[in-house]
Structure formats: structure tokens, C-alpha cells
Design a protein around this motif. Sequence first.
Motif, PDB file in Angstrom:
ATOM      1  N   LYS A  63      -6.623  22.878  13.535  1.00 48.93           N
ATOM      2  CA  LYS A  63      -5.853  22.668  14.393  1.00 48.93           C
ATOM      3  C   LYS A  63      -4.318  22.855  13.818  1.00 48.93           C
ATOM      4  O   LYS A  63      -3.436  23.287  14.642  1.00 48.93           O
ATOM      5  N   ASP A  67      -1.821  25.059  16.012  1.00 48.83           N
ATOM      6  CA  ASP A  67      -0.136  24.581  16.346  1.00 48.83           C
ATOM      7  C   ASP A  67       0.662  25.394  15.859  1.00 48.83           C
ATOM      8  O   ASP A  67       1.736  25.778  16.667  1.00 48.83           O
ATOM      9  N   TYR A  70       1.296  28.256  18.236  1.00 48.59           N
ATOM     10  CA  TYR A  70       1.507  27.756  19.407  1.00 48.59           C
ATOM     11  C   TYR A  70       3.080  27.813  19.493  1.00 48.59           C
ATOM     12  O   TYR A  70       3.821  28.417  20.197  1.00 48.59           O
TER      13      TYR A  70
END
Lengths: 352, 306
Positions: A63, A67, A70
Motif C-alpha cells: 500500500k 500511495d 500515486y
Amino acid sequence: MTDSSTAQSSVDFRPYLDVARKIGGGIFMLILTFIGLTAITFIIGRIMPNDPVVAIVGDRASKEVYDAMYLQLGLDKPIWQQYLIFLGDILRGDFGSSVMTGQPVLEDIKRFFPATLELATIATVVGMIIGIPAGVLAAVRQGTLIDHVVRVVGLLGHSIPIFWLGMVALLVFYAKLDWVAGPGRIDFFYDGIVDPVTGVIMIDAAIAGEWDVFHNALSHVILPASMLAIYSLAYIARMTRSFMLDQLNQEYVLTARVKGLREGTVIWYHAFRNVLVQLITIIGLTYASLLEGSVLTETVFAWPGIGQYITNSLFNADMNAVIGGTLVVGISFVFINMLSDMLYRIVDPRAK
Amino acid sequence: MSQSSLGHESSWLLADTPRNAFQAKCQRIYIGWLAFKGNPIAMFGLAIVLFLCFVALFAPWIAGGDGTTQDLANRLAPPSAEHWFGTDELGRDIFARIVWGSRVTLYIIFLVSIIVMPIGLIIGTTAGLLGGVVDATLMRITDIFLAFPRLILALAFVAVLGPGLENAVLAIALTTWSPYARLARAETLTLRNSEYIMAAQIMGASRIRILFAHIMPMCLSSTIVRLTLDMAGIILTAAGLGFLGLGAQPPLAEWGAMIASGRDYLLDQWWVPTIPGIAILVVSLGFNLLGDGLRDVLDPRSSGGH
């Protein structure tokens, strides 16, 4: 009527103003088209893939990694802002890096683009040298054998799958007859002998005085360039014929003939000069379409040009390279078209 | 007119003064057909296109099987009485695959036409009829698309949408519609101020009704001619995408993909990649000849005449 005293005392600027307006209009359209082109490639590259983050980090990334990527891609920002960032990167020449070659896409393009330019330029020049006289001759001798030959060649050139013809030509002229060199730009043996100055091997070899290399490169380029030349020749000859017929039916040609001018003068000095203006657009169009049309030819002849770069990147899901290549070819295409269009409008006083 | 117009069939079609709009329309088509018939090259093109339709329609009866039947014991067989065009690397009959491939070609033509024509017509006629800001905006967008490189953009589209016949067609259509919008706009501008449009306006027809019922049908013929002329290019682009492996996927018998898979056998089994290429050549030549002929009939000036 404007004040005639000022027009007499100073130079008449109106023609220049007119040209300036045409150039201004052309540049405005160029900018609009550039924005459209970047917007479309932006949509293709950033929005349409299901998840650009997964495309980069893979679907098993944690994750945190996800992120971070992102945010790094700026995907939290609104779309229009992302587009502006994309636009800014392009204007600075930053197309990102290619996954396949590990280099900045711009560097790759600098390496591959000259090969494509070489092919397209040779093909366009050959198409002009043969196509224009053929088209004029067909129009002058309308209905004769030469006219029919030009028409048939023109139609065939537009109906033949060039990539298929290239394959057949390789079979006949390389594999069976051994008249020309095979796929690629140069034999392995000659590779890297001359320093790349212009990127076009033949010119580089001529500068360095390495005539063996020159001959080898020439032997490699003949076949793929001929394939593209068939296309350009067909189009140029067909358009020249139709423009020329238009001119020959005009009254000024009749007047020139009635005055007793020699036929050669009427054709080449009177009629052809008007055709030449129209041909500017056609030649520009041909050159631009050869730049992109070389994609298939490059695949068949293993020609290390931009088309092959794009298709190879495509199969390796190397999106930065695909987008960069598409943009560079697209921008060249748009630029050449606009340039020839603008030239036509300036040269031809009848164009609005 | 003292003569009876109910005489011979062609006298009704060639009468000097048509009695009603229907007769006038029939006459125009008939006279066009007479001119078209006199052009042997155009008739040849029409024959090729009709032949393609015939082959596609009756593919199961002409070819037998579905063109995917493999016969590995009999792979790469040369042309013979049993296999007219030989067999490919999986022992499939190339003749049967060419026949079935004609269906794929027609499917591509059909799909591109039903996407490109409505988009081009609606944008072009709307721009021409409404004028002003709408016209300027729509035409700038059209110009932008007109300036795009077709094959490269189609390539990029397919890259994102994924390879496949429908995606290839969609990509081609997205890069093909713009000349049709320009054409439809130009026609609309000449029609806009004509009397029958004014009459329709006076009778209270809405703009949408005028657009769809009175202007669009008039733009149809020039659009169809243009599409026929462009069809060869569309077929070649689709075949090119198929050749690159981005169009139709195996085992579908698409001609471009057949060339690609036959490429490795070019040296020793020349028929495998050569025959599909000839099929593409014949069909696109047919469309070019047909389009040229249609243009001669409908717009004699642009082709230089005879």
C-alpha cells in the motif's frame, strides 16, 4: 477608397499585412492542433489505462509503495492540472523514460527518428522526380497509352498493401536475385565505422569518405525507400495529372496557343506554374503521410526507425515510449501539413 | 407533352419534363447509371465489390467448413486440385480462409461506415446550418482531427484499448470522420438558403426536422462517394493493423493477420503469405475503381473528365 496620397508617398504594406495575417492564422491553428494532439495522447496515456499506478508498480506492491507512486504521478490533482503538468513536461522535452531501453524517451527518439526521416525523404524526392513529369505527360497526352499507364500505376499504388509488397520484394530482389542487401539499415560488419554526425548513415559515410559503408547503406535503403516511393509516386502523379488537366482546359492556355506560343512554353511556362503552386500542398501531405506510413514498411524491413520503435514499445507495454513516439510523429505530421498549407496560401494570391 | 408517358420504361425514365419528384429522382439515378455503365473501368470495380459481397454471403457453401479446420499431416501443401491456394502452417485450406476472410473485410467496411457517416454528417450539417460560434467551434475541432496522423493514432488507440478487430475499427473510425464533416458542412452551406428549406421553415418545421429530413438526405450521395474512395485506405489500414498483430486475432481469418503468420514461410512456401496480399489488393483496387467511376458520374469536373 483609402487616402491615395499616403499610399503614394510610402511603401504599400498591404500585401505584407496580408501575408502576416495568413502566417498568424496558420500559427493559431498550429497551436490549437498541438493542444488537441497533446490532449488526445494525454487521454490515451493517462486516463484510459485502468490504473496507471498498477501499470508501473505491479499489482503486488504494498500500500505504501502504491500511495507514493500515486502521489508522484500527481493523480490526486484534478484532471486539468494533470494535463497542464503533462503539457509542461512535453514543452521541456521530457517524455519520461522508456522501460524497454532504460533511457529517456527523447534520447531514443533522437536515435530512431533520423532513420525514418531518411526513408521518407528519399521516397518523397523519388516520387517527385518521377511522379510530376509522369503526371504532366499523362495530362498532355490524355487518352493515350502513357495516360492509361499513369492512371493504372496511380490506382495500383493506392490499392497495394505496401507491407506485403515489401515482403514480396525482399523475396525476389534479396533472397532470389541477391541484387540488394536485406533487412536492416546496414550490415553488421559495417556497423559503427562512421561517427554519427547527421544520423543519416549515407551522409555520414560520405562525410567520412568511407565509400564501402556508403554503398552498403545505399544497398539497404533502396528496397524500403522504393516501396514508400511507389505510394508517393502514385499519389503525386495522379494529382499532377488532374491539376494539369484543369489548367489545360482554361482559357488562358487557349489564348497562349492562339498567340502561337510553342507547346513546350504553354505547358511548362504557363500551365505548369499554376500546377506547381497546388503541388506544394500535395507534396507536403505526401511527406507527412510517409512519416507515419513508414511504420509498416519499417516492420517488414527491420528498419530501426520511429515506427518500429513505437510498435516494439507497444508490444512491451512501454507506454511512455508509445506516447512520446506518437507525439513526435504527430507533431511533425501536423507541422509539415500546416507549413505546406501556409506556403500555399502565401504563394497563391487566389487562396483566401 | 403530347406523348403518353406510360409507354416504354426508358421513355418514362428519360422524359424531358418529369411529372413529379419521384420520377425526377429516378431519372437522375438512371442517367447516372447510363454514364456509369459506359465506363468499363468503373464497371470492373463494381464487379469486384459485388463479387466480394457474393463470396462473403455464400461463404459456407463456397468454402465448406469454417476455415479453421486443421490438418497437421497436410501442412504447407502447395496449391493443388484439392487445395486451390495450398494450405498454411496448421494445414488449414488457404482458399477457405480467404473466402471466410471476405466476411471479416465486409464486417470492417460495415462497421467503419456506420460509425463514420453519422458522426461526419451530424457534425457537418449542424455546423453548416447553425453557423456562428457553433460552426467555428465544430470546424476547429474537425480541423484538429483532420491534421492528425491516422495510422499512428490508430496504433496508440489500439495500444490502450487492447488488440482486437472491433478496437481496430473504432480506432480507424475515430481518425477518419473529419473529412466527412467538412464535406457535409460545405453541402449544407449551399443548401441552407435554398427555397425548399425556406418553404419548410415557413411551414413551421423545427431546426432538427430540417436537419434530419431536409438537409442530411441531400448530403448522403457525396458522403457515400467519398467513403467508397476512402474504403481502400480503410481496408489497407485495417489489414496493416492486423499484420502488426493489433487487429483481428487468431484464429479469425483476417487477410492482414494471415500475411503476418505466413511471413516465416515466404522463402519456401511463397503461397502462404502471398495469396492473402493479392486478395487485399484486388478488393481495395475494386473500391478505388468504383469510387473513381462514381465520382466521374456525380462530379465530372473534379476527375478531369474524358
